[in-house]
Design an enzyme around this catalytic site. Structure first.
Site, PDB file in Angstrom:
ATOM      1  N   SER A  70      38.510  39.572  50.468  1.00 40.35           N
ATOM      2  CA  SER A  70      38.453  38.140  50.739  1.00 40.35           C
ATOM      3  C   SER A  70      37.283  37.833  51.657  1.00 40.35           C
ATOM      4  CB  SER A  70      39.760  37.696  51.417  1.00 40.35           C
ATOM      5  OG  SER A  70      39.674  36.405  51.968  1.00 40.35           O
TER       6      SER A  70
ATOM      7  N   TYR B 144      47.075  38.239  57.316  1.00 42.25           N
ATOM      8  CA  TYR B 144      46.245  38.297  56.119  1.00 42.25           C
ATOM      9  C   TYR B 144      44.873  38.886  56.439  1.00 42.25           C
ATOM     10  CZ  TYR B 144      43.808  36.631  51.909  1.00 42.25           C
ATOM     11  OH  TYR B 144      43.062  36.552  50.742  1.00 42.25           O
TER      12      TYR B 144
ATOM     13  N   LYS C 296      43.130  42.505  54.995  1.00 42.95           N
ATOM     14  CA  LYS C 296      41.864  42.610  54.274  1.00 42.95           C
ATOM     15  C   LYS C 296      40.887  43.528  55.007  1.00 42.95           C
ATOM     16  CE  LYS C 296      43.215  39.980  50.963  1.00 42.95           C
ATOM     17  NZ  LYS C 296      43.474  40.549  49.611  1.00 42.95           N
TER      18      LYS C 296
ATOM     19  N   THR D  38      44.057  28.965  43.184  1.00 43.23           N
ATOM     20  CA  THR D  38      45.184  29.746  42.665  1.00 43.23           C
ATOM     21  C   THR D  38      46.446  29.321  43.392  1.00 43.23           C
ATOM     22  OG1 THR D  38      45.095  31.548  44.287  1.00 43.23           O
ATOM     23  CG2 THR D  38      43.604  31.705  42.397  1.00 43.23           C
TER      24      THR D  38
END
Length: 279
Positions: A149, A162, A166, A197
């Site tokens: 990401s 998150y 990553k 998404t």
């Protein structure tokens, strides 16, 4: 013309495994690989959605596909799923570690279980799948594609779990790349920016429930199809790192070399609106 003909045959009859393949970037990449003639194994949580996708692949793209219900955070389930793929197709040529979840909550308001779940899916899910598939990938000199990401190199507010997952992926797969150097297996880390998404729509909040808020206001948002096409082209070239065009180069530059300026100028904008805790 010859290059185009050659490129169109690279993945023909190759076995491609995509995790989180029923929606978003995963689904778009499944369809793109099917168009290129690949045989697909799709791992996701909902067997009904998997059955619908594999039927679509067979009916509309004449693609041989296998849909396996599997939580990538479960090492034993992953091991069994990968074994079924190898039994069905004879081996694996490309593994796409795409499955992932996110959250929107401050560090202080995020329960430990949320950190554990995000790491279990985003980091350990990729680790489990890669460990299970690696012997076959080495035998067939295949590829490992890992969806990282923008936050793999640029921090984003309210996504501490998150972001950490990553960064962990980069540490793991950069190391793996060196360890298997000379084996013929390529490792490609992919860093999309914000993409349209369901990932953002289905973000967790601090207590582990799904957010009730709309997706954060962000900058340029790419389509899943455009991201999938970029990944496909990167796989053709066996790239090591693919940073997509909607990732703000200024954010990368400032975060690395001028962190205080980045925090003041860009971090609030690329992080979007501040979420309210525990909703």
């Amino acid at each position: 013309m010859y290059r185009k003909v050659f490129a169109s045959k690279v993945f023909e009859r190759k076995v491609v495994v995509v995790t989180g393949g029923c929606a978003g970037i995963g689904r778009a990449l499944v369809l793109r690989m099917a168009q290129a003639g690949a045989r697909l194994a799709v791992l996701d949580l909902d067997q009904h959605e998997l059955d619908s996708l594999t039927q679509h692949l067979a009916d509309h793209l004449n693609c041989e596909a296998l849909g396996l219900g599997c939580d990538v955070a479960d090492a034993e389930a992953v091991s069994k799923a990968i074994a079924r793929v190898i039994e069905r197709f004879g081996g694996i040529d490309v593994l796409v570690n795409n499955a992932g979840i996110t959250h929107r909550s401050t560090f202080a308001d995020t329960e430990l279980a949320v950190f554990q779940r995000v790491m279990a899916v985003n980091y350990f899910g990729a680790l489990h799948c890669t460990r299970a598939a690696l012997p076959s990938l080495l035998q067939r000199q295949g590829q490992i594609i890992v969806l990282s990401s923008l936050s793999g190199f640029t921090p984003l507010l309210y996504r501490s779990a998150y972001n950490a997952s990553k960064h962990a992926l980069h540490g793991l797969f950069d190391t793996l790349r060196y360890e298997i150097k000379g084996s013929g297996v390529n490792v490609m880390l992919v860093c999309p920016g914000f993409t349209a998404t369901d990932l953002r729509k289905n973000a967790l909040v601090g207590d582990g429930s799904l957010t009730r808020q709309p997706p954060l206001a962000v900058g340029k948002v790419a389509s899943a199809q455009d991201v999938a096409e970029a990944i496909y082209q990167g796989a053709l070239r066996r790239r090591r790192l693919l940073v997509l065009s909607n990732v703000d180069w200024r954010a990368r530059l400032l975060a690395r070399f001028f962190p205080r300026l980045f925090e003041r100028v860009l971090l609030p904008r690329i992080s979007g609106l501040k979420p309210q805790s525990r909703r």
